[in-house]
Design a protein around this motif. Structure first.
Motif, mmCIF file in Angstrom:
data_model
loop_
_atom_site.group_PDB
_atom_site.id
_atom_site.type_symbol
_atom_site.label_atom_id
_atom_site.label_comp_id
_atom_site.label_asym_id
_atom_site.label_seq_id
_atom_site.Cartn_x
_atom_site.Cartn_y
_atom_site.Cartn_z
ATOM 1 N N UNK A 147 0.910 -1.276 -0.047
ATOM 2 C CA UNK A 147 -0.151 -0.169 0.019
ATOM 3 C C UNK A 147 0.828 1.094 -0.002
ATOM 4 N N UNK A 148 2.076 1.205 0.842
ATOM 5 C CA UNK A 148 3.127 2.260 0.879
ATOM 6 C C UNK A 148 3.285 2.527 -0.644
ATOM 7 N N UNK A 149 3.824 1.678 -1.532
ATOM 8 C CA UNK A 149 4.416 1.647 -2.637
ATOM 9 C C UNK A 149 3.276 2.306 -3.716
ATOM 10 N N UNK A 150 1.995 1.574 -3.537
ATOM 11 C CA UNK A 150 1.013 2.095 -4.347
ATOM 12 C C UNK A 150 0.693 3.939 -4.075
ATOM 13 N N UNK A 151 0.481 4.191 -2.902
ATOM 14 C CA UNK A 151 0.372 5.592 -2.581
ATOM 15 C C UNK A 151 1.481 6.448 -3.041
ATOM 16 N N UNK A 152 2.712 5.873 -3.103
ATOM 17 C CA UNK A 152 3.844 6.691 -3.395
ATOM 18 C C UNK A 152 4.012 6.886 -4.969
#
Length: 367
Positions: A147-152
């Protein structure tokens, strides 16, 4: 085991730092709101820079585009809950681990934590429960990292305008590189014709003239030998410019000719299911030929291995030699290859540590 432990440690460290930056981002965002309302640049550059390094180094987020304060402020606002969620998951996992170790230590010392005796049914039940909870916690960590990578990527990744600018820059650079490579090839051909073949033909004309005046069989023999050498040199120049066998017989046979002409043994493994389109086939051929020539001329190699295979939508060419290494990717030959490959939306990588081996790998689209 190391392949699992090191990425796991990076993930845990990345999420732990993410929880800290999520807490720090709250006051930063409060200060950024007035700036956004007044149309000014929000003060988020320092924290956004920390986030970019954290995501790239620890979570493998990849390319995050260019700095844009407004997009960075939006990213910090959206990822705050995600960072806090990662901190909660880490806390639960740590709390469960400490609790389990405490219970185990109490049982070993003869105690009864919470009045529970270490009977086999109790031990089995707690072991299964701990394993399930550990699995859920690890799955939660992986999900939060994704989720962190997707938001970034959504808020910090390059937008369409940035991608278009990059593409234009790449095309401009590749076009300039192709023009430079063509000019360099023309100069090389001119030198070959002027310094080699032209001089040989002049000498041939002089020999024929002397033979006509003197009627000497020896001079005629020399003229014949000179004509054979001139013809062989002309064939060699034509082969270096473009091999006719590539169009007539295909890539496999054209590369077989490269192997035959090489003073170093060359082993070629050709695993393409069908012929590539002509532009890709030509790029593959010249990549192999230039790499083999460089290895034989400069690397003092005793063996060269060439592998050509199709991986997904890419043709992958890999040339390995056992020479001395130290090849310069910015040198004339390799730089020209890189430009040729880049012009076809491909990529060329060179690994050549001192002492070898040298590995040149080109990835080209199949179509």
């Amino acid at each position: 085991m190391t392949r699992l432990v090191l990425p796991g440690c990076r993930l845990v460290l990345g999420l732990a730092l993410g929880a800290v930056t999520a807490v720090v981002a709250l006051p930063v965002l409060v200060l950024a709101v007035p700036a956004l309302v007044l149309g000014r640049t929000p003060p988020v550059a320092a924290l956004a820079g920390v986030e970019r390094r954290r995501l790239a180094t620890l979570l493998g987020a990849g390319d995050l585009g260019e700095d844009d304060p407004r997009r960075a402020a939006a990213y910090l606002a959206v990822r705050c809950p995600v960072g806090l969620l990662g901190g909660v998951v880490l806390f639960l996992g740590g709390y469960g681990a400490v609790k389990s170790v405490g219970v185990l230590a109490a049982w070993i010392s003869g105690g009864r934590p919470d009045g529970i005796a270490p009977t086999w049914p109790i031990v089995l039940y707690l072991t299964v429960t701990a394993a399930v909870l550990l699995f859920l916690d690890l799955a939660g960590l992986v999900a939060v990292a994704a989720l962190e990578r997707g938001v970034a990527r959504r808020f910090l990744g390059p937008d369409e305008r940035q991608l278009m600018r990059r593409r234009i820059a790449e095309l401009s650079a590749s076009r300039a590189g192709i023009v430079a490579a063509v000019d360099a090839e023309r100069r090389r051909i001119e030198r070959d014709l002027h310094d080699g073949l032209q001089q040989r033909l002049v000498a041939l004309g002089m020999l024929i003239g002397r033979a006509r005046r003197n009627g000497s069989p020896d001079l005629l023999g020399q003229a014949h030998d000179e004509s054979q050498r001139a013809l062989e040199e002309l064939r060699d120049i034509a082969w270096r410019v473009y091999p006719a066998a590539l169009d007539e017989l295909g890539l496999r046979d054209a590369l077989a000719t490269v192997a035959e002409r090489s003073p170093v043994p060359v082993q070629i493994r050709h695993d393409l299911p069908e012929r590539p389109v002509p532009s890709i086939e030509t790029a593959v051929y010249f990549t192999v030929r230039e790499a083999v020539t460089n290895a034989a001329k400069h690397a003092a190699a005793t063996r060269i291995d060439v592998s050509i295979a199709e991986h997904g939508s890419m043709v992958v060419v890999r040339i390995t030699d056992d020479g001395a290494g130290g090849a310069d990717p910015g040198g004339g030959g390799l730089a020209g290859l890189a430009r040729r490959v880049a012009a076809l939306d491909g990529r060329l990588t060179v690994s050549s540590p001192p002492g070898g081996p040298t590995v040149i790998e080109a990835e080209l689209p199949c179509g």
